[in-house]
Every structure is written in structure tokens, then in C-alpha cells.
Motif scaffolding. Sequence first.
Motif, mmCIF file in Angstrom:
data_model
loop_
_atom_site.group_PDB
_atom_site.id
_atom_site.type_symbol
_atom_site.label_atom_id
_atom_site.label_comp_id
_atom_site.label_asym_id
_atom_site.label_seq_id
_atom_site.Cartn_x
_atom_site.Cartn_y
_atom_site.Cartn_z
ATOM 1 N N PRO A 114 0.856 -1.181 0.000
ATOM 2 C CA PRO A 114 0.000 0.000 0.000
ATOM 3 C C PRO A 114 0.898 1.239 0.000
ATOM 4 O O PRO A 114 1.839 1.319 0.768
ATOM 5 N N LEU A 115 0.628 2.138 -0.891
ATOM 6 C CA LEU A 115 1.525 3.265 -1.046
ATOM 7 C C LEU A 115 1.268 4.338 -0.014
ATOM 8 O O LEU A 115 2.114 5.124 0.309
ATOM 9 N N ARG A 116 0.055 4.351 0.502
ATOM 10 C CA ARG A 116 -0.319 5.492 1.296
ATOM 11 C C ARG A 116 -1.156 5.092 2.486
ATOM 12 O O ARG A 116 -1.931 4.145 2.420
ATOM 13 N N ILE A 117 -0.992 5.833 3.561
ATOM 14 C CA ILE A 117 -1.799 5.575 4.735
ATOM 15 C C ILE A 117 -2.685 6.794 4.998
ATOM 16 O O ILE A 117 -2.214 7.925 4.966
ATOM 17 N N ASN A 118 -3.967 6.540 5.170
ATOM 18 C CA ASN A 118 -4.912 7.613 5.469
ATOM 19 C C ASN A 118 -5.202 7.629 6.957
ATOM 20 O O ASN A 118 -5.548 6.598 7.529
ATOM 21 N N VAL A 119 -5.066 8.794 7.560
ATOM 22 C CA VAL A 119 -5.291 8.945 8.998
ATOM 23 C C VAL A 119 -6.365 10.010 9.207
ATOM 24 O O VAL A 119 -6.305 11.092 8.603
ATOM 25 N N ASN A 120 -7.346 9.698 10.044
ATOM 26 C CA ASN A 120 -8.415 10.666 10.324
ATOM 27 C C ASN A 120 -7.964 11.708 11.340
ATOM 28 O O ASN A 120 -7.318 11.375 12.335
ATOM 29 N N GLU A 155 -15.755 17.174 6.071
ATOM 30 C CA GLU A 155 -16.281 18.382 5.465
ATOM 31 C C GLU A 155 -16.846 19.311 6.546
ATOM 32 O O GLU A 155 -16.623 20.518 6.519
ATOM 33 N N SER A 156 -17.541 18.731 7.531
ATOM 34 C CA SER A 156 -18.166 19.589 8.540
ATOM 35 C C SER A 156 -17.134 20.320 9.392
ATOM 36 O O SER A 156 -17.399 21.410 9.890
ATOM 37 N N LEU A 181 -10.970 15.339 1.951
ATOM 38 C CA LEU A 181 -12.207 15.829 2.564
ATOM 39 C C LEU A 181 -13.108 14.619 2.786
ATOM 40 O O LEU A 181 -13.634 14.053 1.838
ATOM 41 N N ASP A 182 -13.239 14.234 4.056
ATOM 42 C CA ASP A 182 -13.941 12.998 4.422
ATOM 43 C C ASP A 182 -15.441 13.242 4.509
ATOM 44 O O ASP A 182 -15.875 14.361 4.776
ATOM 45 N N ASP A 183 -16.215 12.175 4.298
ATOM 46 C CA ASP A 183 -17.672 12.237 4.425
ATOM 47 C C ASP A 183 -18.253 13.345 3.551
ATOM 48 O O ASP A 183 -19.223 14.018 3.943
ATOM 49 N N VAL A 199 -7.269 20.760 -0.286
ATOM 50 C CA VAL A 199 -7.513 19.318 -0.350
ATOM 51 C C VAL A 199 -7.203 18.776 -1.743
ATOM 52 O O VAL A 199 -7.311 19.496 -2.735
ATOM 53 N N SER A 200 -6.793 17.516 -1.796
ATOM 54 C CA SER A 200 -6.516 16.907 -3.097
ATOM 55 C C SER A 200 -7.377 15.666 -3.332
ATOM 56 O O SER A 200 -7.321 15.077 -4.394
ATOM 57 N N VAL A 201 -8.144 15.277 -2.321
ATOM 58 C CA VAL A 201 -8.998 14.099 -2.451
ATOM 59 C C VAL A 201 -10.379 14.391 -1.864
ATOM 60 O O VAL A 201 -10.483 14.991 -0.803
ATOM 61 N N LEU A 202 -11.409 13.977 -2.572
ATOM 62 C CA LEU A 202 -12.771 14.017 -2.024
ATOM 63 C C LEU A 202 -13.170 12.603 -1.667
ATOM 64 O O LEU A 202 -13.104 11.709 -2.511
ATOM 65 N N LYS A 203 -13.593 12.398 -0.438
ATOM 66 C CA LYS A 203 -14.129 11.076 -0.087
ATOM 67 C C LYS A 203 -15.639 11.188 -0.011
ATOM 68 O O LYS A 203 -16.190 11.789 0.899
ATOM 69 N N LEU A 204 -16.249 10.591 -0.995
ATOM 70 C CA LEU A 204 -17.695 10.679 -1.127
ATOM 71 C C LEU A 204 -18.354 9.805 -0.058
ATOM 72 O O LEU A 204 -18.037 8.628 0.064
ATOM 73 N N ASP A 205 -19.252 10.383 0.694
ATOM 74 C CA ASP A 205 -19.862 9.673 1.811
ATOM 75 C C ASP A 205 -20.657 8.453 1.366
ATOM 76 O O ASP A 205 -21.195 8.403 0.263
ATOM 77 N N ARG A 206 -20.743 7.503 2.289
ATOM 78 C CA ARG A 206 -21.456 6.254 2.043
ATOM 79 C C ARG A 206 -22.910 6.470 1.644
ATOM 80 O O ARG A 206 -23.502 5.648 0.952
#
Length: 285
Positions: A114-120, A155-156, A181-183, A199-206
Motif C-alpha cells: 500500500p503506497l499510502r496511509i490515510n489517517v483521520n 467536510e463539517s 475531505l472525508d464524508d 484538499v486533493s482528495v474528495l471522499k464521497l460519503d457512504r
Amino acid sequence: RAKSAGGNRFELADPEADARAITRHGLTTALPAALDRGEFFIEYQPLVHLGDGSVRGAEALVRWLHPQHGVLGPDRFIPLAEHTGLIVPLGRWVMEQSVRQARAWRERHGDAGPLRINVNLSPCQLHHPGLVQDTVEILERTGVTPDALCLEVTESALIGADDDLLKPLRRLAEMGVDIALDDFGTGYSNLANLRRLPVSVLKLDRSFTRGMQQFPADPVDLKIVEGIVALAHSLDLAVTVEGVETGAQAEQLRVLGCDTAQGWYYARPGPPERLHELALVDAAG
Ligand code: C2E
Ligand code: MG
Ligand code: MG
Ligand code: MG
């Protein structure tokens, strides 16, 4: 607590709610010692490229192995940790563990890992003045390049953020840390606002992917996701989708142009060894 007489609003005495409140109090007071005793652990969930199915990274998700209550999910204790400020040292611990794990994957698998680790990051961590320095120190201590790290901010947390709040994120982005940008889609933020955020990534909410579990998907859901993807790409943002549970969803999201996906269809969050296996399968296939 008795019902209030008359009207249509009433509150039932709720022993379960009382029990929850007691547990909440107990958990809150137990948090600091839990960190010292090493009761937290991290599960990793792969982020999969929709185009070729390769594992591109993983999101770190913290859990608490409580001596009496068993494994608790973050929704049970992150709000408590935010309330007491423990989220700052806890968040730092999560980041350090995760970055160490990313280094281990890179050492073991090279480009196949895995190239990258995402941390909240919680809003409290954003407001904490030590964020940039803590991050720099963790990367230096572990010898991992900033491009291995992606920080997820909801986002919030950024709605109405002023420049002071965005400054540390800008600084991190300039260093090469990705900000996601999470959720996304749950915060009712102004889409034009996106331009202002580092931001460089949008994480589209479930909630968006839920309507795509069946084929064919709800046409309105499809249109909305299509529009968001077009907007994101026009702003040079990558799109990750959360909560992909079926192959039909994955396929429709791929067709809509989403870049990466995460969800039970690929893998549930699990111990780091699971990712070794997935990466190996990936490299072999
Ligand atoms: P999130 O960042 O949006 O993480 C995604 C959540 O969706 C995770 O829940 C994950 O287990 C769950 N999930 C993944 N795939 C699927 C799927 O296909 N279907 C369904 N129904 N769910 C799926 P989890 O692990 O319970 O985490 C909940 C939230 O807790 C996270 O939401 C994040 O906001 C927060 N969190 C987790 N770890 C940390 C941390 O280290 N620090 C902070 N500040 N927050 C954290
Ligand atoms: Mg997240
Ligand atoms: Mg999310
Ligand atoms: Mg979410």
C-alpha cells in the motif's frame, strides 16, 4: 423521568439510556489510562483503485480493546476523547503507528505494498497548534516521505473555516501530505468553497453509494455522483468512494469515473497482516 402530561412530546424513563450515560462516564474517565496501557489498536482498510483493482493504500481506523466491554468502535469513544482533549495524544499515537506501518509495507513490498496511509483528524487536532510540528516529527522519526501520508478531515470540520484554521493544512499540503475531505456530501458546504481548501482528495460519503447497491441504480443518485465527480476532477481532486459493499456498486462507480474505492466488498478493516496478504495477491495477479 415521567412523561410530561398532555401535548405530544413526552419522554419515557429509559433504563438503557441511563446505562449508556453511566458507561459513557466510565469510558471517559478510563480513556487516559487506556492510552498508557496500550489498549488502543488500529485496523486498516484497503483503498482500491477502481480502474485496475490494485491496493493503493489503507485507512487507519482506531479501536479500543476495553478490559470489560471488549472491542469498542471509534464512534463510542472518539467523541469522548474530543471532549476531554485526549484526542490530541491519541491522534498523535494513531498517526505514528500508521506511518510506521506504512514504512513496514513499503520495506516489505516496495511498490506492490500500500503506497499510502490515510489517517483521520478530528477538528480538535486541527485546532491544536502542534499539528504541523507533530506531523513533521513523526515523518522524520520514521523516515517516511510526506507523500505516504493522507490526512482525512471531515467536510463539517472545515465548513466556515477561516484562514487561521486552514493555515496548518496548507502548510502540510505544501510539504506533500495529501489532505482528503472525508464524508463529503453530508455537510451541506458550498461547492465553490472547495476551491479555497487545500484538499486533493474528495471522499464521497457512504450515503451516496447506498443507492447503488442494486443494478440499475437510482438514476438521481447516479446523476448526483456524476456531477460531483465532474466537479472534483475539474478542480484536480481525486475521488474516493466509501462504503462499497457490492460488485454492482463498484462497477457503477467505476463507470462514473470515481478513482478509488473502499468498503466491505473489497475488505473489512483488519489487522495489518491482512494488507500484506492483499498486496501480495495484488502483486501476483
Ligand atoms: P470514516 O473516516 O468515514 O471511516 C469509514 C467508516 O466506514 C469506518 O467505520 C469503516 O469501518 C466503515 N466502513 C468501511 N467500509 C464500509 C462498508 O462497506 N459498509 C459500511 N456500512 N461501513 C463501512 P469505523 O471504523 O467505525 O469508524 C467510524 C469513524 O470514526 C470514522 O469514519 C472516523 O470519522 C472516526 N475515526 C476512526 N478512526 C479515527 C481516528 O484515529 N481518529 C479520529 N479522529 N477519528 C477516527
Ligand atoms: Mg475517514
Ligand atoms: Mg469517511
Ligand atoms: Mg463516513
